[in-house]
Design an enzyme around this catalytic site. Structure first.
Site, mmCIF file in Angstrom:
data_model
loop_
_atom_site.group_PDB
_atom_site.id
_atom_site.type_symbol
_atom_site.label_atom_id
_atom_site.label_comp_id
_atom_site.label_asym_id
_atom_site.label_seq_id
_atom_site.Cartn_x
_atom_site.Cartn_y
_atom_site.Cartn_z
ATOM 1 N N HIS A 65 0.818 -1.206 0.000
ATOM 2 C CA HIS A 65 0.000 0.000 0.000
ATOM 3 C C HIS A 65 0.853 1.257 0.000
ATOM 4 O O HIS A 65 1.652 1.455 0.908
ATOM 5 C CB HIS A 65 -0.914 -0.029 1.227
HETATM 6 C C1 LIG Z 1 -1.709 -8.100 -5.371
HETATM 7 C C2 LIG Z 1 -2.419 -6.978 -4.666
HETATM 8 C C3 LIG Z 1 -3.186 -7.281 -3.551
HETATM 9 C C4 LIG Z 1 -3.852 -6.251 -2.885
HETATM 10 N N1 LIG Z 1 -4.635 -6.580 -1.828
HETATM 11 C C5 LIG Z 1 -5.289 -5.608 -1.168
HETATM 12 C C6 LIG Z 1 -6.130 -5.927 -0.069
HETATM 13 O O1 LIG Z 1 -6.256 -7.100 0.286
HETATM 14 N N2 LIG Z 1 -6.769 -4.927 0.571
HETATM 15 C C7 LIG Z 1 -6.642 -3.635 0.182
HETATM 16 O O2 LIG Z 1 -7.267 -2.772 0.791
HETATM 17 N N3 LIG Z 1 -5.867 -3.294 -0.870
HETATM 18 C C8 LIG Z 1 -5.188 -4.251 -1.545
HETATM 19 N N4 LIG Z 1 -4.406 -3.924 -2.606
HETATM 20 C C9 LIG Z 1 -4.324 -2.519 -3.007
HETATM 21 C C10 LIG Z 1 -5.483 -2.170 -3.929
HETATM 22 O O3 LIG Z 1 -5.452 -2.966 -5.079
HETATM 23 C C11 LIG Z 1 -5.386 -0.697 -4.289
HETATM 24 O O4 LIG Z 1 -5.520 0.048 -3.096
HETATM 25 C C12 LIG Z 1 -6.490 -0.249 -5.231
HETATM 26 O O5 LIG Z 1 -6.540 -1.003 -6.401
HETATM 27 C C13 LIG Z 1 -6.253 1.219 -5.535
HETATM 28 O O6 LIG Z 1 -7.184 1.677 -6.458
HETATM 29 P P1 LIG Z 1 -6.814 2.857 -7.446
HETATM 30 O O7 LIG Z 1 -7.963 3.029 -8.333
HETATM 31 O O8 LIG Z 1 -6.327 3.996 -6.668
HETATM 32 O O9 LIG Z 1 -5.549 2.313 -8.261
HETATM 33 P P2 LIG Z 1 -5.454 1.058 -9.236
HETATM 34 O O10 LIG Z 1 -6.519 0.078 -8.935
HETATM 35 O O11 LIG Z 1 -4.056 0.586 -9.201
HETATM 36 O O12 LIG Z 1 -5.761 1.685 -10.666
HETATM 37 C C14 LIG Z 1 -4.957 2.670 -11.238
HETATM 38 C C15 LIG Z 1 -5.010 2.508 -12.741
HETATM 39 O O13 LIG Z 1 -4.453 3.646 -13.349
HETATM 40 C C16 LIG Z 1 -3.728 3.247 -14.482
HETATM 41 N N5 LIG Z 1 -2.747 4.288 -14.814
HETATM 42 C C17 LIG Z 1 -1.665 4.666 -14.110
HETATM 43 N N6 LIG Z 1 -1.003 5.647 -14.723
HETATM 44 C C18 LIG Z 1 -1.688 5.933 -15.848
HETATM 45 C C19 LIG Z 1 -1.494 6.861 -16.904
HETATM 46 N N7 LIG Z 1 -0.470 7.717 -16.916
HETATM 47 N N8 LIG Z 1 -2.396 6.872 -17.921
HETATM 48 C C20 LIG Z 1 -3.452 6.017 -17.936
HETATM 49 N N9 LIG Z 1 -3.666 5.116 -16.965
HETATM 50 C C21 LIG Z 1 -2.799 5.068 -15.917
HETATM 51 C C22 LIG Z 1 -3.105 1.948 -14.059
HETATM 52 O O14 LIG Z 1 -2.711 1.193 -15.186
HETATM 53 C C23 LIG Z 1 -4.232 1.321 -13.262
HETATM 54 O O15 LIG Z 1 -5.063 0.522 -14.062
HETATM 55 C C24 LIG Z 1 -3.730 -4.920 -3.311
HETATM 56 C C25 LIG Z 1 -2.944 -4.612 -4.421
HETATM 57 C C26 LIG Z 1 -2.289 -5.616 -5.101
HETATM 58 C C27 LIG Z 1 -1.458 -5.256 -6.271
#
Ligand SMILES: Cc1cc2nc3c(=O)[nH]c(=O)nc-3n(C[C@H](O)[C@H](O)[C@H](O)COP(=O)(O)OP(=O)(O)OC[C@H]3O[C@@H](n4cnc5c(N)ncnc54)[C@H](O)[C@@H]3O)c2cc1C
Ligand code: SF4
Lengths: 272, 587
Positions: free
Chosen positions: B515
């Site tokens: 995280h």
């Molecule tokens: C293996 C794994 C297990 C996890 N387990 C947990 C858990 O059990 N509990 C928990 O609370 N959290 C967990 N997490 C964390 C959780 O996945 C993230 O907190 C969550 O997905 C964040 O959401 P987000 O939308 O902020 O980012 P993300 O879901 O990462 O989405 C961001 C997106 O933006 C895209 N992006 C980035 N830069 C650009 C750009 N310049 N142009 C276009 N697109 C772009 C990326 O490709 C991605 O698809 C885990 C993460 C992983 C990797």
């Protein structure tokens, strides 16, 4: 060209060669070629890899080891592909001085790392023991590997850090023992049978509540699932009970230094 | 020269959890929304058996994670060092592609405790100013738990969370977490089933006086239909959950919950292989975003509202390369963009080894199947004289561990050879793992900026991370190792080990917890933060920066429940306040 015609051309060509060759070619033709082949490693390199994986996970009372599991072919195939090329790693410079806390910082792809690492290790073995690694006694091979790892001795190479080469070899050999047989290793699922892992099909809604009960089954791999047509739907194969129940014994405990810090590089890998 | 496209109402940068929620809410409200995702399109339909049950592909080669040959971050422990790129995924791999990390997360879905929203104020009130380490830059959130509660609820019902409430409208409930903030209603689904390991942990920790409960899990314990009408299956405990997708749509991912609803509106268009390289501004308005598509064209997408939902790294990088807000300078403390980075690891980590008479079937499980206790989380215990603030929650987890990822051998076992083989054969099915996740303060020296030496394939500088584990965390670690011994003994293994935090952060290690927070933190004024409580940029009011980048510091609990809640709160503010009167929502 049909097979019979191909073979007859082959044997007439071979007839012109010596009799030893004729024998060899006939043998191959008769086997109908289902043998695995190395596509990355040279002959000397494959001898090294086979010898090394056999020490990392040896064949013993508990059953086949990494060599018998074809882990050497697994590594070969992995190095031929994306992983070997470092295709999904950031490979751009600049390179330069690093701290010990910055992860992998060599300009070498895994493929190059193996090539350089094997050559350096064999050279070291010739200098030290007068023979290539593959020709050494098992105890000497262990000595060399321990030296690379940094556990004992100090096998230091000019061209590559021995410990970095060894850590790849170690992980890849174990992966070749435990990855799905689809990738060329874990032959006959020997790795899965060793630890009691049921493999691909996985539906445990009822069983998860059967506390302290062993799920002792014959494992199933990706290939057998696909050939049973099970990729069509969300179908899970039903496992068969293991023919022979698993029995293992704990190794005798070793003395432990309670202040020994955890090795965060080698432990289980999960992400939450 | 970029080709200018037809304007839309809103453009979403990054279609992960936050982006998908924003897209769904705005599209349902009638806005025309375009989602730009740098990774590939991936639908629920391609994640079918048996192919997705493949440890090498998903767990080892990390097929679904970011392709680092395109972009990564650089790391160093302090400003005196030269940062080097994370060339391979190490301590905390992150996502790429439709659904983001939300597609392959594990689903541990928590709410932050009410205390943590006012961490600074509460600490000073109870222990005095001196309890906060000199270099710590922790700060209060601009909203309270109560304000966020309806949005936690919304997220949890959207994803069909499984669990048991411990506090319903202020009344403590048996079987749940008695330390959680009040919930307005029960979980949408009952807890997942209980495995043997969970029972062992539950009994042991209860005997010590702790209050164990089933961990809130984003795997459905029964078939479920969410308020948008999207149906989910029931979890099979298949154990191939983390790092990959789910074949029966029982794991909550954007694809199984909010994206189908967004697509149904007809107002949302997803463009995959669309990497945003810059947010264009004119005065204090974001006018468009520039991106590179799969044909290598540079395109410019004008929009009235820009939603930056690209995860902590890209959120911070995009603000910096676009010159929005003032970059943080650790020498002077001025500026906020990139400030207050924090992260947390496993503390303690407790592997336990049993002998004959115990089998735990580690290959069965679900991403968030587990039993936890929160007695030592946040300020749930008296810290007087302990020398640290904050705490941990502790969990026995059974996320499904195949033998490539999980080769348990007791301490002292050689790493290879016959003895190693014998130990793995014996202990694979006879071991458990317990883990604590901890609060980690933000510090003056832990921050993100643009790297002067390395670039991504689009020509933007990589994000540079300067980070090390802080003094509060090291002191907490020593204490929690003691707790770990107590818990381990009560679980009656034949052997065990308890590990605390490493003394230095190592970008080549793997730390289980991924995280990343901070960089665009939320706060009460433009002086102390990058976004207001609605995730609206103080500098550019038609830009919303949503995600864990908004956290002023990380708490013990996994972040995504809170990321979901912040997204819903922001969407609500945009739809019900901003659209009526576009401009700053907080003056
Ligand atoms: C293996 C794994 C297990 C996890 N387990 C947990 C858990 O059990 N509990 C928990 O609370 N959290 C967990 N997490 C964390 C959780 O996945 C993230 O907190 C969550 O997905 C964040 O959401 P987000 O939308 O902020 O980012 P993300 O879901 O990462 O989405 C961001 C997106 O933006 C895209 N992006 C980035 N830069 C650009 C750009 N310049 N142009 C276009 N697109 C772009 C990326 O490709 C991605 O698809 C885990 C993460 C992983 C990797
Ligand atoms: S454990 Fe459950 S939710 Fe996770 S992938 Fe398997 S069936 Fe889906």
């Amino acid at each position: 060209m049909d097979r019979r015609r191909f073979l007859s051309i082959l044997s007439s060509t071979v007839a012109a060669l010596g009799s030893a060759n004729v024998l060899a070619v006939h043998k191959v033709a008769a086997l109908g070629t289902m043998k695995k082949a190395y596509t990355f490693f040279t002959g000397a390199e494959s001898a090294f890899i086979e010898a090394a994986v056999a020490r990392i996970i040896p064949a013993d009372d508990l059953g086949p080891g990494a060599l018998e599991a074809d882990a050497s072919y697994f590594i070969d195939q992995q190095l031929t592909g994306d992983y070997g090329a470092g295709a999904r790693f950031y490979n751009q410079g600049p390179f330069g001085a690093t701290t010990p806390y910055q992860g992998y910082q060599l300009p070498l792809s895994p493929r190059d790392l193996y090539r350089v690492g094997i050559a350096a290790t064999d050279r070291y073995c010739r200098e030290t023991y007068g023979k290539d690694f593959a020709q050494l006694e098992p105890a000497q091979q262990d000595e060399v590997l321990q030296g690379l790892q940094g556990v004992a001795g100090d096998v230091a190479f000019e061209e590559v850090p021995g410990a970095t080469f060894f850590s790849h070899l170690l992980t890849d050999a174990k992966d070749g023992f435990f990855a799905d047989p689809a990738y060329g290793g874990n032959k006959d699922m020997v790795g899965w049978k060793l630890v009691g892992f049921p493999g691909v099909p996985a539906q445990y809604t009822e069983f998860i509540e059967r506390h302290n009960e062993a799920y002792d089954v014959e494992p199933v791999d990706l290939g057998s699932m696909q050939h049973a047509g099970m990729h069509q739907e969300h179908l899970h194969a039903v496992h068969r009970r293991a023919a022979v129940p698993r029995r293992t014994t704990a190794p005798a405990p070793r003395p432990v230094d309670p202040d020994e810090p955890y090795d965060w590089k080698s432990g289980p890998r999960f992400s939450v | 020269m970029a080709t200018r496209l037809k304007p839309v109402d809103a453009v979403v940068i990054g279609v992960g959890w936050a982006g998908s929620i924003m897209a769904n809410e705005l599209a349902k409200a009638g806005l025309k929304v375009v989602g730009l995702e740098r990774g590939r399109y991936r639908g629920q339909e391609e994640f079918a058996l048996p192919g997705i049950h493949d440890e090498l592909k998903y767990n080892r080669r990390l097929e679904l994670f970011e392709d680092l040959s395109r972009s990564t971050i650089t790391c160093r422990n302090n400003t005196g060092e030269v940062a080097r790129p994370m060339r391979r995924h190490g301590p905390f791999p992150w996502g790429e592609g439709l659904g983001g990390a939300g597609f392959h997360w594990a689903g541990w879905t928590w709410r932050h405790s009410p205390w943590s929203f006012k961490m600074r104020t509460n600490t000073i009130e109870r222990y005095g100013e001196r309890a906060i380490p000199t270099d710590a830059t922790i700060q209060d959130w601009p909203m309270t738990y109560d304000e966020l509660e309806p949005y936690y609820d919304k997220f949890e019902y959207a994803i069909g969370l499984s669990g048991k409430a411990g506090n319903l409208n202020g009344e403590i409930q048996a079987g749940g977490n008695p330390f959680e903030g009040p919930r307005s209603r029960e979980f949408p689904n009952p807890p997942l089933r209980k495995s043997y390991g969970m029972a062992v942990f539950e009994e042991a920790t209860r005997s010590l006086g702790y209050h164990p409960f089933p961990m809130p899990a984003a795997q459905t314990s029964r078939p479920y239909t969410n308020p948008d009408g999207v149906g989910m299956g029931a979890c099979l405990y298949c154990g191939y959950c983390m790092n990959t997708g789910c074949e029966v749509a029982a794991k909550a991912t954007p694809q199984t919950t909010v994206l189908p609803a967004a697509m149904q509106t007809g107002n949302f268009e997803i463009r995959a292989h669309a990497a945003v390289t810059r947010i264009n501004t004119s005065g204090n308005r974001a006018t468009s975003v520039t991106y590179v598509d799969g044909r290598g064209r540079e395109l410019e997408q004008p929009a009235d509202i820009v939603l930056l939902t690209a995860f902590t790294w890209s959120n911070t990088q995009q603000l910096l390369v676009s010159g929005i807000g003032k970059p943080y300078d650790p020498a002077t403390g001025a500026g906020n963009v990139g400030k207050n980075y924090s992260w947390h690891g496993a503390m303690p980590y407790i592997p336990l080894y049993y002998d004959d008479g115990h089998v735990f079937n580690p290959f069965m499980g679900a991403g968030a199947l587990g039993m936890s206790f929160s007695d030592l989380e946040g300020d749930n215990f008296d810290h007087t004289g302990l020398g640290f603030i904050g705490g941990i929650f502790m969990t026995y987890f059974q996320l499904g561990s195949g033998p490539m990822m999980y080769q348990p051998t007791p301490p002292g076992t050689p790493g290879w050879g016959s003895e190693w083989k014998q130990a793995v054969a014996h202990y694979y099915n006879r071991s458990l793992q317990v883990v604590g996740f901890h609060d980690h303060l933000s510090y003056r020296g832990n921050y993100m900026d643009l790297d002067p030496n390395y670039a991504d394939i689009y020509g933007n500088p990589l994000l540079r991370l300067t980070y090390d584990i802080g003094p509060n965390e090291i002191r907490m670690s020593d204490y929690m190792v003691g707790v770990g011994h107590e818990v381990a003994k009560a679980m009656k293994p034949s052997r065990y080990a308890v590990y605390g935090l490493p003394k230095r952060f190592d970008a080549g290690a793997n730390y289980f917890v991924i995280h990343q927070v901070g960089g665009a933190m939320t706060g009460s004024t433009p002086e102390n933060s990058v976004v207001n409580k609605y995730m609206q940029s103080w500098d550019v009011p038609n830009l919303f920066v949503i995600g864990a980048s908004a956290f002023p510091q990380i708490t013990a609990y996994n972040p995504t429940g809170t990321v979901g809640a912040l997204s819903y709160m922001s969407a609500d503010a945009i739809i019900n306040q901003y659209l009526k009167n576009p401009g700053p929502l907080v003056s």
